[in-house]
Enzyme design. Structure first.
Site, PDB file in Angstrom:
ATOM      1  N   THR A  37       0.831  -1.209   0.000  1.00  0.00           N
ATOM      2  CA  THR A  37       0.000   0.000   0.000  1.00  0.00           C
ATOM      3  C   THR A  37       0.862   1.253   0.000  1.00  0.00           C
ATOM      4  O   THR A  37       0.590   2.206  -0.740  1.00  0.00           O
ATOM      5  CB  THR A  37      -0.962  -0.003   1.205  1.00  0.00           C
ATOM      6  N   SER A  70      -2.200 -11.553  -3.388  1.00  0.00           N
ATOM      7  CA  SER A  70      -2.196 -12.567  -4.457  1.00  0.00           C
ATOM      8  C   SER A  70      -1.215 -13.699  -4.143  1.00  0.00           C
ATOM      9  O   SER A  70      -0.168 -13.819  -4.778  1.00  0.00           O
ATOM     10  CB  SER A  70      -1.924 -11.949  -5.829  1.00  0.00           C
TER      11      SER A  70
END
Length: 176
Positions: free
Chosen positions: A15, A82
């Site tokens: 992030t 992921s």
């Protein structure tokens, strides 16, 4: 246009890097958006779980959105754990102009950072199968970039990503 796929366990710096890349790319005159896995999950399907099947569905949705942004001239910066190689390979195959950035960071540093308090909960036994702790994270084997985020500044990370994108011919560096 292009998809920049940031992958790594929680707390590895996805992030933070995504926000810095967004700022830099916009300063350079490019249209860009962040696709944050947590935000998409929260907004689109908050009741989705974290089973392998649920994670794969979530990742397929992010792939689809990233592909649409990219087709329409927007650089998609995907900030998504992921954890499965097969999904990242699927993203690469479906998207085309794709750069995988693996954010590698030791567990002890991720525990110290713990931006969402997930590691504290996992250590206390309140959550099980936390990706990168007691849950599966299949390390990237052939990403375009590996960033050891515990050894680099965010500015150095951004510079490496921008330089790699230019080297691959995906973007012209403007106002670097």
């Amino acid at each position: 246009m292009l998809v920049i796929w940031l992958t790594g366990p929680s707390g590895s710096g996805k992030t933070t890097l995504a926000k810095a890349l967004l700022k830099k790319l916009r300063e350079m005159g490019y249209k860009a958006e962040i696709l944050d896995g947590d935000e998409i999950r929260r907004e689109l399907y908050p009741n989705l779980g974290f089973s392998k099947e649920d994670r794969e569905m979530h990742n397929r949705i992010v792939i689809f959105i990233a592909k649409m942004l990219s087709k329409n001239g927007v650089i998609a910066i995907v900030s998504l754990i992921s954890p499965f190689k097969a999904i990242r390979e699927r993203a690469r195959a479906e998207i085309g102009k794709f750069i995988e950035v693996y954010l590698k960071c030791p567990l002890e540093v991720r525990i110290e950072r713990d931006p969402k308090g997930l590691y504290k909960k996992a250590i206390r036994g309140e959550i099980k199968n936390l990706t990168g702790y007691d849950g599966i994270y299949e390390e990237s084997e052939d990403p375009e970039i590996v960033l050891e985020t515990h050894r680099m500044s965010v500015e150095e990370e951004v510079e490496m990503v921008i330089n790699k994108i230019a080297e691959l011919g995906y973007l012209k560096i403007k106002n670097k």
